[in-house]
Motif scaffolding. Structure first.
Motif, PDB file in Angstrom:
ATOM      1  N   ILE A   4      55.948  57.210   2.069  1.00  0.00           N
ATOM      2  CA  ILE A   4      56.322  58.537   2.571  1.00  0.00           C
ATOM      3  C   ILE A   4      55.794  59.556   1.567  1.00  0.00           C
ATOM      4  CG2 ILE A   4      58.207  60.111   3.156  1.00  0.00           C
ATOM      5  CD1 ILE A   4      59.881  57.669   3.921  1.00  0.00           C
ATOM      6  N   TYR A   5      55.095  60.553   2.072  1.00  0.00           N
ATOM      7  CA  TYR A   5      54.527  61.613   1.248  1.00  0.00           C
ATOM      8  C   TYR A   5      55.104  62.946   1.709  1.00  0.00           C
ATOM      9  CZ  TYR A   5      51.063  57.913   0.674  1.00  0.00           C
ATOM     10  OH  TYR A   5      50.457  56.714   0.438  1.00  0.00           O
ATOM     11  N   ALA A   6      55.243  63.883   0.771  1.00  0.00           N
ATOM     12  CA  ALA A   6      55.752  65.213   1.130  1.00  0.00           C
ATOM     13  C   ALA A   6      54.990  66.281   0.371  1.00  0.00           C
ATOM     14  CB  ALA A   6      57.238  65.317   0.820  1.00  0.00           C
ATOM     15  N   GLU A   7      54.702  67.347   1.087  1.00  0.00           N
ATOM     16  CA  GLU A   7      54.135  68.543   0.457  1.00  0.00           C
ATOM     17  C   GLU A   7      54.627  69.740   1.249  1.00  0.00           C
ATOM     18  OE1 GLU A   7      49.918  70.613  -0.614  1.00  0.00           O
ATOM     19  OE2 GLU A   7      50.119  68.466  -0.903  1.00  0.00           O
ATOM     20  N   GLY A   8      55.335  70.618   0.553  1.00  0.00           N
ATOM     21  CA  GLY A   8      55.911  71.776   1.242  1.00  0.00           C
ATOM     22  C   GLY A   8      56.883  71.292   2.303  1.00  0.00           C
ATOM     23  N   ASP A   9      56.722  71.782   3.516  1.00  0.00           N
ATOM     24  CA  ASP A   9      57.619  71.385   4.609  1.00  0.00           C
ATOM     25  C   ASP A   9      57.034  70.256   5.457  1.00  0.00           C
ATOM     26  OD1 ASP A   9      55.642  72.837   5.891  1.00  0.00           O
ATOM     27  OD2 ASP A   9      56.994  74.249   6.858  1.00  0.00           O
ATOM     28  N   THR A  10      55.957  69.625   4.975  1.00  0.00           N
ATOM     29  CA  THR A  10      55.337  68.518   5.697  1.00  0.00           C
ATOM     30  C   THR A  10      55.683  67.192   5.041  1.00  0.00           C
ATOM     31  OG1 THR A  10      53.482  69.915   6.390  1.00  0.00           O
ATOM     32  CG2 THR A  10      53.139  67.527   6.490  1.00  0.00           C
ATOM     33  N   VAL A  11      56.095  66.234   5.871  1.00  0.00           N
ATOM     34  CA  VAL A  11      56.374  64.874   5.405  1.00  0.00           C
ATOM     35  C   VAL A  11      55.517  63.934   6.238  1.00  0.00           C
ATOM     36  CG1 VAL A  11      58.116  63.074   5.096  1.00  0.00           C
ATOM     37  CG2 VAL A  11      58.744  65.482   4.789  1.00  0.00           C
ATOM     38  N   ILE A  12      54.836  63.025   5.575  1.00  0.00           N
ATOM     39  CA  ILE A  12      53.988  62.040   6.254  1.00  0.00           C
ATOM     40  C   ILE A  12      54.567  60.664   5.995  1.00  0.00           C
ATOM     41  CG2 ILE A  12      51.676  61.043   6.447  1.00  0.00           C
ATOM     42  CD1 ILE A  12      50.640  63.713   5.211  1.00  0.00           C
ATOM     43  N   ALA A  13      54.780  59.918   7.061  1.00  0.00           N
ATOM     44  CA  ALA A  13      55.287  58.547   6.934  1.00  0.00           C
ATOM     45  C   ALA A  13      54.252  57.582   7.497  1.00  0.00           C
ATOM     46  CB  ALA A  13      56.603  58.393   7.682  1.00  0.00           C
ATOM     47  N   LEU A  14      53.927  56.576   6.717  1.00  0.00           N
ATOM     48  CA  LEU A  14      53.068  55.475   7.151  1.00  0.00           C
ATOM     49  C   LEU A  14      53.964  54.256   7.243  1.00  0.00           C
ATOM     50  CD1 LEU A  14      50.267  54.278   7.761  1.00  0.00           C
ATOM     51  CD2 LEU A  14      50.008  53.905   5.283  1.00  0.00           C
ATOM     52  N   TRP A  15      54.044  53.684   8.460  1.00  0.00           N
ATOM     53  CA  TRP A  15      54.971  52.580   8.630  1.00  0.00           C
ATOM     54  C   TRP A  15      54.468  51.602   9.682  1.00  0.00           C
ATOM     55  CZ3 TRP A  15      57.810  52.064  13.297  1.00  0.00           C
ATOM     56  CH2 TRP A  15      57.720  53.158  14.186  1.00  0.00           C
ATOM     57  N   ASP A  16      55.008  50.381   9.631  1.00  0.00           N
ATOM     58  CA  ASP A  16      54.707  49.335  10.604  1.00  0.00           C
ATOM     59  C   ASP A  16      55.942  49.101  11.448  1.00  0.00           C
ATOM     60  OD1 ASP A  16      52.067  48.652   9.551  1.00  0.00           O
ATOM     61  OD2 ASP A  16      53.168  47.869   7.823  1.00  0.00           O
TER      62      ASP A  16
END
Length: 187
Positions: free
Chosen positions: A122-134
């Protein structure tokens, strides 16, 4: 005498000019320090929000994985959720209700064992969160359903307000075609 007065006058103006310039130079670091402090304060707020947003998403996935909650409880009622690609459910949904009814419910109807997420990162920058999952599940025909997802989520006040979702749409389309469900034409 006039020449002497003019020269003295020039010296006086130059002197005041240099003094004024000195005040400007002396004040510049104060203004700069104040601007730097405000920038640092804003950075801390952004960092705090990033950490908080990342934790909210992490907890949502954890509850989903252990069966104690739904990740989709984090969605704002007016969420905009875009599924990319060319699957039967690829489009932009403009509400939580529409997304759950037209995308999630028809997928779940084709499964005998629900999708269980396993988060890679899970990555976050500002108000954006990115999740990489299976995600792994079992279809009603007994075959496994496995897919890898990448969700780009925009957060506001602890809720997800926008998502762009990437995954293997061929895998989903295969599930969709193999396991027909009765009912409305969207399924």
């Amino acid at each position: 005498m006039k020449k002497q007065t003019a020269a003295a006058h020039r010296k006086l103006l130059i002197g005041f000019g240099l003094i004024g310039f000195g005040f400007i130079i002396a004040a510049a670091p104060v203004v700069s320090a104040a601007a730097n402090q405000k920038q640092a304060d804003n950075f801390m707020i952004v960092q705090s929000n990033q950490s908080q947003n990342k934790e909210i998403v992490r907890e949502g996935f954890a509850k989903w994985a252990n069966g104690t909650g739904s990740f989709f409880d984090l969605l704002a009622d007016d969420v905009e959720w875009t599924i990319t690609g060319r699957s039967p459910i690829s489009k932009t949904y403009t509400s939580r209700k529409q997304f759950l009814e037209e995308a999630i419910a028809p997928i779940n109807e084709r499964l005998s064992v629900r999708i269980v997420p396993s988060v890679r990162s899970i990555y976050a920058e500002g108000d954006t969160v990115i999740a990489l999952w299976d995600g792994t599940a079992k279809a009603k025909d007994g075959k496994p359903y496995t897919n890898t997802y990448s969700w780009y989520m925009t957060m506001k006040n602890g809720r997800i307000v926008k998502v762009v979702a990437f995954f293997d749409t061929i895998e989903l389309t295969d599930l969709w075609k193999r396991i027909p469900v009765s009912g409305n034409k969207n399924k």
